[in-house]
Scaffold this active site. Sequence first.
Site, PDB file in Angstrom:
ATOM      1  N   ASP A  60     -85.424-141.353 -84.148  1.00 43.07           N
ATOM      2  CA  ASP A  60     -84.612-142.206 -85.018  1.00 43.07           C
ATOM      3  C   ASP A  60     -83.166-141.958 -84.622  1.00 43.07           C
ATOM      4  O   ASP A  60     -82.595-140.914 -84.928  1.00 43.07           O
ATOM      5  CB  ASP A  60     -84.851-141.830 -86.480  1.00 43.07           C
ATOM      6  CG  ASP A  60     -83.993-142.652 -87.447  1.00 43.07           C
ATOM      7  OD1 ASP A  60     -83.041-143.329 -86.999  1.00 43.07           O
ATOM      8  OD2 ASP A  60     -84.262-142.593 -88.657  1.00 43.07           O
ATOM      9  N   VAL A  61     -82.573-142.899 -83.918  1.00 44.03           N
ATOM     10  CA  VAL A  61     -81.253-142.660 -83.325  1.00 44.03           C
ATOM     11  C   VAL A  61     -80.152-142.489 -84.364  1.00 44.03           C
ATOM     12  O   VAL A  61     -79.061-142.005 -84.038  1.00 44.03           O
ATOM     13  CB  VAL A  61     -80.861-143.786 -82.335  1.00 44.03           C
ATOM     14  CG1 VAL A  61     -81.831-143.845 -81.177  1.00 44.03           C
ATOM     15  CG2 VAL A  61     -80.740-145.137 -83.033  1.00 44.03           C
ATOM     16  N   ASN A  87     -80.155-147.573 -75.449  1.00 47.23           N
ATOM     17  CA  ASN A  87     -80.634-148.945 -75.465  1.00 47.23           C
ATOM     18  C   ASN A  87     -81.057-149.425 -76.851  1.00 47.23           C
ATOM     19  O   ASN A  87     -81.111-150.627 -77.107  1.00 47.23           O
ATOM     20  CB  ASN A  87     -81.812-149.070 -74.489  1.00 47.23           C
ATOM     21  CG  ASN A  87     -82.533-150.388 -74.577  1.00 47.23           C
ATOM     22  OD1 ASN A  87     -82.047-151.410 -74.091  1.00 47.23           O
ATOM     23  ND2 ASN A  87     -83.702-150.396 -75.208  1.00 47.23           N
ATOM     24  N   TYR A 153     -73.607-156.980 -86.469  1.00 46.15           N
ATOM     25  CA  TYR A 153     -73.988-156.760 -85.070  1.00 46.15           C
ATOM     26  C   TYR A 153     -72.765-156.870 -84.161  1.00 46.15           C
ATOM     27  O   TYR A 153     -72.555-156.024 -83.278  1.00 46.15           O
ATOM     28  CB  TYR A 153     -75.047-157.777 -84.662  1.00 46.15           C
ATOM     29  CG  TYR A 153     -75.641-157.524 -83.298  1.00 46.15           C
ATOM     30  CD1 TYR A 153     -76.651-156.596 -83.120  1.00 46.15           C
ATOM     31  CD2 TYR A 153     -75.184-158.222 -82.176  1.00 46.15           C
ATOM     32  CE1 TYR A 153     -77.203-156.354 -81.873  1.00 46.15           C
ATOM     33  CE2 TYR A 153     -75.717-157.986 -80.930  1.00 46.15           C
ATOM     34  CZ  TYR A 153     -76.736-157.054 -80.783  1.00 46.15           C
ATOM     35  OH  TYR A 153     -77.263-156.821 -79.534  1.00 46.15           O
ATOM     36  N   LYS A 157     -71.187-153.811 -81.758  1.00 46.28           N
ATOM     37  CA  LYS A 157     -71.115-153.898 -80.305  1.00 46.28           C
ATOM     38  C   LYS A 157     -69.673-153.872 -79.788  1.00 46.28           C
ATOM     39  O   LYS A 157     -69.418-153.366 -78.685  1.00 46.28           O
ATOM     40  CB  LYS A 157     -71.857-155.146 -79.812  1.00 46.28           C
ATOM     41  CG  LYS A 157     -73.359-155.101 -80.065  1.00 46.28           C
ATOM     42  CD  LYS A 157     -74.011-153.887 -79.419  1.00 46.28           C
ATOM     43  CE  LYS A 157     -75.518-153.890 -79.575  1.00 46.28           C
ATOM     44  NZ  LYS A 157     -76.160-152.732 -78.910  1.00 46.28           N
ATOM     45  N   THR A 188     -86.415-161.642 -74.756  1.00 46.41           N
ATOM     46  CA  THR A 188     -87.238-160.574 -75.325  1.00 46.41           C
ATOM     47  C   THR A 188     -87.469-160.918 -76.793  1.00 46.41           C
ATOM     48  O   THR A 188     -86.776-161.772 -77.363  1.00 46.41           O
ATOM     49  CB  THR A 188     -86.522-159.211 -75.252  1.00 46.41           C
ATOM     50  OG1 THR A 188     -85.401-159.223 -76.136  1.00 46.41           O
ATOM     51  CG2 THR A 188     -86.060-158.911 -73.830  1.00 46.41           C
TER      52      THR A 188
END
Length: 260
Positions: A60-61, A87, A153, A157, A188
């Site tokens: 779990d980052v 990633n 988001y 980023k 994806t």
Amino acid sequence: MSRFANQTVLVTGGTGGQGASHVRALHAEGANVVIGATSAERGADLAAELGPRARFVRLDVSREESWAAAVAETEKAFGALTILVNNAGVQNPPALIESTDRATWARILDVNLTGTFLGIKAAAPALRRAGGGAIVNIGSTMGMGGTAFYAPYVASKWAVRGLTRTAALELGRDNIRVNAIHPGVIATPFITEPAAGSDTPIADFYSPEPFAVPRLGQPADITALLLFLTSPDAAFITGAEYVIDGGLLLGPALQNGSPS
């Protein structure tokens, strides 16, 4: 090929569309690969597919203790960590800023930004012990401008860009290079399927028709650059940002070789 023989790579989000592509390609070129992900079933299956030079670690980052355990397991399994690929990422359901709840904001930044920060923090001592290495942070073209309905988001980023440059400055003298890749619209599930809480995938907002290269990107497009940036061929590159978007940010392409 064995460009990555005797190298050990930890890839977060390693079971997703891009992550699995990176894992398979690095493994095929000789690397030991550690697949960091939250899905134990998918991670274990991918590791089993690849064989002895692959391991799965539940990661779990957004949790510092999870990072510490993942790096320790990597060093226990393969003796050294030489490459980190940050990633892992999550997307918010599309909403105006005024309609975005605080929990959504916090979740997106916890994974996309804090997860990247914690990854660098946890991996840097291990990379230093190994004598150096490389970190690649996966950003987004959404971090190069504004995108309506995706404030959490976009903000995450944008911040990854500054974090990448700062880490490059701090770690360069330790022979640790830090770079970023900013993918555009890649085919994806992250792009083609709706985010949790939404019924609209990001792909619905983009048509590749005006792109200079009129198609959606493929995971292999990103992987090819990742292999270069983590290889000795990129030994003099750090703090750099690479956009792979088929020309999305350039503006509309000419139609039939002439102005439309």
